[in-house]
Structure formats: structure tokens, C-alpha cells
Write a protein that holds these residues in place. Sequence first.
Motif, PDB file in Angstrom:
ATOM      1  N   GLY A  26       0.823  -1.200   0.000  1.00 55.93           N
ATOM      2  CA  GLY A  26       0.000   0.000   0.000  1.00 55.93           C
ATOM      3  C   GLY A  26       0.854   1.246   0.000  1.00 55.93           C
ATOM      4  O   GLY A  26       2.004   1.234   0.464  1.00 55.93           O
ATOM      5  N   GLY A  27       0.279   2.335  -0.505  1.00 52.38           N
ATOM      6  CA  GLY A  27       0.975   3.611  -0.571  1.00 52.38           C
ATOM      7  C   GLY A  27       0.413   4.614   0.421  1.00 52.38           C
ATOM      8  O   GLY A  27      -0.189   4.249   1.432  1.00 52.38           O
ATOM      9  N   LYS A  32      -2.593   6.739   5.254  1.00 59.56           N
ATOM     10  CA  LYS A  32      -3.383   7.795   5.897  1.00 59.56           C
ATOM     11  C   LYS A  32      -4.670   7.250   6.507  1.00 59.56           C
ATOM     12  O   LYS A  32      -5.111   7.687   7.563  1.00 59.56           O
ATOM     13  N   LYS A  33      -5.302   6.281   5.830  1.00 67.32           N
ATOM     14  CA  LYS A  33      -6.596   5.764   6.281  1.00 67.32           C
ATOM     15  C   LYS A  33      -6.462   4.699   7.355  1.00 67.32           C
ATOM     16  O   LYS A  33      -7.406   4.432   8.081  1.00 67.32           O
ATOM     17  N   SER A  34      -5.337   4.069   7.456  1.00 67.23           N
ATOM     18  CA  SER A  34      -5.081   2.884   8.275  1.00 67.23           C
ATOM     19  C   SER A  34      -5.685   1.661   7.609  1.00 67.23           C
ATOM     20  O   SER A  34      -6.418   1.764   6.617  1.00 67.23           O
ATOM     21  N   LEU A  35      -5.388   0.492   8.151  1.00 64.94           N
ATOM     22  CA  LEU A  35      -5.816  -0.779   7.561  1.00 64.94           C
ATOM     23  C   LEU A  35      -6.893  -1.422   8.421  1.00 64.94           C
ATOM     24  O   LEU A  35      -6.957  -1.186   9.636  1.00 64.94           O
ATOM     25  N   PRO A  36      -7.724  -2.262   7.817  1.00 60.97           N
ATOM     26  CA  PRO A  36      -8.668  -3.029   8.636  1.00 60.97           C
ATOM     27  C   PRO A  36      -7.908  -3.874   9.661  1.00 60.97           C
ATOM     28  O   PRO A  36      -6.843  -4.415   9.363  1.00 60.97           O
ATOM     29  N   HIS A  37      -8.464  -3.990  10.849  1.00 57.30           N
ATOM     30  CA  HIS A  37      -7.765  -4.731  11.904  1.00 57.30           C
ATOM     31  C   HIS A  37      -7.660  -6.215  11.585  1.00 57.30           C
ATOM     32  O   HIS A  37      -6.803  -6.917  12.138  1.00 57.30           O
ATOM     33  N   THR A 141      19.027  16.311  16.474  1.00 60.24           N
ATOM     34  CA  THR A 141      18.556  16.607  15.129  1.00 60.24           C
ATOM     35  C   THR A 141      17.029  16.518  15.080  1.00 60.24           C
ATOM     36  O   THR A 141      16.437  15.520  15.488  1.00 60.24           O
ATOM     37  N   GLU A 142      16.385  17.575  14.591  1.00 63.66           N
ATOM     38  CA  GLU A 142      14.938  17.577  14.455  1.00 63.66           C
ATOM     39  C   GLU A 142      14.560  16.917  13.132  1.00 63.66           C
ATOM     40  O   GLU A 142      15.069  17.279  12.079  1.00 63.66           O
ATOM     41  N   LEU A 143      13.670  15.924  13.221  1.00 62.70           N
ATOM     42  CA  LEU A 143      13.360  15.108  12.057  1.00 62.70           C
ATOM     43  C   LEU A 143      11.862  14.931  11.908  1.00 62.70           C
ATOM     44  O   LEU A 143      11.103  15.030  12.868  1.00 62.70           O
ATOM     45  N   TYR A 144      11.458  14.640  10.682  1.00 61.92           N
ATOM     46  CA  TYR A 144      10.086  14.223  10.398  1.00 61.92           C
ATOM     47  C   TYR A 144      10.146  12.906   9.641  1.00 61.92           C
ATOM     48  O   TYR A 144      10.782  12.819   8.588  1.00 61.92           O
ATOM     49  N   ARG A 145       9.493  11.871  10.189  1.00 58.80           N
ATOM     50  CA  ARG A 145       9.479  10.545   9.584  1.00 58.80           C
ATOM     51  C   ARG A 145       8.244  10.452   8.696  1.00 58.80           C
ATOM     52  O   ARG A 145       7.116  10.470   9.185  1.00 58.80           O
ATOM     53  N   ASP A 146       8.443  10.371   7.395  1.00 60.15           N
ATOM     54  CA  ASP A 146       7.383  10.438   6.394  1.00 60.15           C
ATOM     55  C   ASP A 146       7.176   9.049   5.775  1.00 60.15           C
ATOM     56  O   ASP A 146       7.837   8.680   4.803  1.00 60.15           O
ATOM     57  N   VAL A 147       6.257   8.260   6.359  1.00 63.65           N
ATOM     58  CA  VAL A 147       6.024   6.889   5.902  1.00 63.65           C
ATOM     59  C   VAL A 147       5.295   6.927   4.564  1.00 63.65           C
ATOM     60  O   VAL A 147       4.231   7.527   4.440  1.00 63.65           O
ATOM     61  N   ARG A 148       5.849   6.264   3.556  1.00 61.40           N
ATOM     62  CA  ARG A 148       5.310   6.339   2.197  1.00 61.40           C
ATOM     63  C   ARG A 148       4.851   5.001   1.640  1.00 61.40           C
ATOM     64  O   ARG A 148       4.135   4.971   0.655  1.00 61.40           O
ATOM     65  N   GLY A 149       5.306   3.890   2.197  1.00 58.42           N
ATOM     66  CA  GLY A 149       4.932   2.596   1.641  1.00 58.42           C
ATOM     67  C   GLY A 149       4.923   1.523   2.704  1.00 58.42           C
ATOM     68  O   GLY A 149       5.715   1.563   3.653  1.00 58.42           O
ATOM     69  N   ILE A 150       4.008   0.553   2.577  1.00 66.77           N
ATOM     70  CA  ILE A 150       3.918  -0.569   3.508  1.00 66.77           C
ATOM     71  C   ILE A 150       3.785  -1.848   2.693  1.00 66.77           C
ATOM     72  O   ILE A 150       3.160  -1.846   1.622  1.00 66.77           O
ATOM     73  N   TYR A 151       4.409  -2.919   3.185  1.00 62.92           N
ATOM     74  CA  TYR A 151       4.499  -4.161   2.423  1.00 62.92           C
ATOM     75  C   TYR A 151       4.202  -5.366   3.312  1.00 62.92           C
ATOM     76  O   TYR A 151       4.510  -5.364   4.508  1.00 62.92           O
ATOM     77  N   TYR A 152       3.667  -6.392   2.687  1.00 62.39           N
ATOM     78  CA  TYR A 152       3.495  -7.698   3.317  1.00 62.39           C
ATOM     79  C   TYR A 152       3.975  -8.722   2.305  1.00 62.39           C
ATOM     80  O   TYR A 152       3.418  -8.818   1.199  1.00 62.39           O
ATOM     81  N   GLY A 153       5.057  -9.431   2.625  1.00 63.30           N
ATOM     82  CA  GLY A 153       5.607 -10.314   1.612  1.00 63.30           C
ATOM     83  C   GLY A 153       6.739 -11.176   2.134  1.00 63.30           C
ATOM     84  O   GLY A 153       6.984 -11.268   3.344  1.00 63.30           O
ATOM     85  N   TYR A 154       7.453 -11.762   1.191  1.00 63.66           N
ATOM     86  CA  TYR A 154       8.451 -12.776   1.495  1.00 63.66           C
ATOM     87  C   TYR A 154       9.855 -12.332   1.106  1.00 63.66           C
ATOM     88  O   TYR A 154      10.046 -11.522   0.198  1.00 63.66           O
ATOM     89  N   ARG A 171       8.130  -1.585   5.611  1.00 62.66           N
ATOM     90  CA  ARG A 171       7.724  -0.236   5.206  1.00 62.66           C
ATOM     91  C   ARG A 171       8.933   0.520   4.682  1.00 62.66           C
ATOM     92  O   ARG A 171      10.087   0.105   4.887  1.00 62.66           O
ATOM     93  N   HIS A 172       8.676   1.632   4.005  1.00 63.01           N
ATOM     94  CA  HIS A 172       9.764   2.557   3.700  1.00 63.01           C
ATOM     95  C   HIS A 172       9.303   3.975   3.987  1.00 63.01           C
ATOM     96  O   HIS A 172       8.102   4.279   3.951  1.00 63.01           O
ATOM     97  N   TYR A 173      10.272   4.815   4.321  1.00 58.39           N
ATOM     98  CA  TYR A 173       9.942   6.202   4.660  1.00 58.39           C
ATOM     99  C   TYR A 173      11.147   7.103   4.411  1.00 58.39           C
ATOM    100  O   TYR A 173      12.298   6.641   4.321  1.00 58.39           O
ATOM    101  N   LEU A 174      10.846   8.372   4.325  1.00 63.21           N
ATOM    102  CA  LEU A 174      11.873   9.411   4.224  1.00 63.21           C
ATOM    103  C   LEU A 174      12.022  10.094   5.578  1.00 63.21           C
ATOM    104  O   LEU A 174      11.034  10.348   6.274  1.00 63.21           O
ATOM    105  N   PHE A 175      13.252  10.393   5.954  1.00 60.39           N
ATOM    106  CA  PHE A 175      13.536  11.310   7.053  1.00 60.39           C
ATOM    107  C   PHE A 175      13.745  12.704   6.447  1.00 60.39           C
ATOM    108  O   PHE A 175      14.582  12.875   5.548  1.00 60.39           O
ATOM    109  N   TRP A 176      12.995  13.685   6.952  1.00 63.48           N
ATOM    110  CA  TRP A 176      13.169  15.075   6.523  1.00 63.48           C
ATOM    111  C   TRP A 176      13.843  15.855   7.642  1.00 63.48           C
ATOM    112  O   TRP A 176      13.539  15.666   8.821  1.00 63.48           O
TER     113      TRP A 176
END
Length: 206
Positions: A26-27, A32-37, A141-154, A171-176
Motif C-alpha cells: 500500500g501507498g 493515511k486511512k489505516s488498515l482493517p484490523h 537533530t529535528e526530524l520528520y518521519r514520512d512513511v510512504r509505503g507498507i508491504y506484506y511479503g516474502y 515499510r519505507h519512509y523518508l527522514f526530513w
Amino acid sequence: MTAIFTSSNNSTLPAAWHRLTPIWQGGEEVIKKSLPHTQLAPAWQMLLLGDGSPTRHLELLTGEPTEVDVIDMSFIGMDLDDAPELIHKVPGPRLRRQVWLRTPSGQRLAYATSWWEASHVDEYLQNRSLPIWASLARLRTELYRDVRGIYYGYSPALEVGFNVEGPFWGRHYLFWHHGQPLTLIYEVFSPYLTKYLGATQLETVN
């Protein structure tokens, strides 16, 4: 916080980094919406979709220091390195860093790859064998963790490294920092964390 350095000739993780082969991903809209539990339990969503430090979260969960094994520090230049597309946000030439995050007893909790602008990496990772969170916290260091992608896999290599069968959540994210991208990070968490977080999915309640 204790740090352990190991060489890059780790038999469970070759020099190439290891991304998941996803059976679902997911992107930003999903994040932003979260996932079904029933797909991802609330506690796991806090770990994967939250903007807090995973190193700190792991310490709070286990009650132990989070130690790091640095297994790769490679200069990759302008190569895209099969990284998430956001690698374009990190100025080149680049350096790739791979680590295991683990307990003092050796239980691996997570795997992470990060990409840095090579000319600035020494500024932010003065001790390259420390977790990123510890290094940047020392510098205030002041940072913002910007989560951009989430994965479920092997990943066969991570199955060997974690000593447990997949699939895995990642997951992957950018540090700003000061409005500029500092580093791109790709993380995968071990199913061992179900010991602390519970099952990754909640059953449907009829």
C-alpha cells in the motif's frame, strides 16, 4: 546504548540488500486511512504506520537495549540500487547502510536498509555502528518521519536471518530535516515481535 559492529560477510545476508517480494502493498492513501484490523492489528499499525522511532519502540517492547549489527556500508554512487522510487529524493552520490536490530542476547527484531548522501553521512552517523535514532538523538537533530509505503511479503534471505518463515511486514519512509530529505529507510520486522504485540491480524468478530 551498546552497539555491536560486524563485518559485511554475514552468511545470512549478502552484500545486496533485501526487499520483500510483496503479496500485498500500500501507498500513502492506505497509510493515511489505516488498515482493517483483520489485515493488520492496531498494535502493529502503531509500529508500522506511526512516525515514532522504531528503535525506541523496540526498547520499550522488550525492556532491553536495542543493539545494532552493521552488516553493510557500500558506496553505490548514482545507482538506483533497486530501492523504492523515493531514492531520487536523496541527493547522490549515495551510500547504502544495512543493519540488524536485535536484543543483547542476539534475537533479531528488525532489518533495515538506508540510503544517504555519501558526502554528508559522516555528519549524521558519526558512530556508524549506532542505531540511526541514537546517532541523531545525540545531535539533537529535528526530524520528520514520512512513511510512504507498507508491504506484506516474502524474502528467503530474511527468513534465514530471522530464523522464521515469512511473510513479513515492512515499510519505507523518508527522514526530513530542515525541509530537505535526509535519508530513505526500508525496514522489515520479525514475526518474533508477536510475543510483545500479539498477532499481526485480528480475527473477524461475528
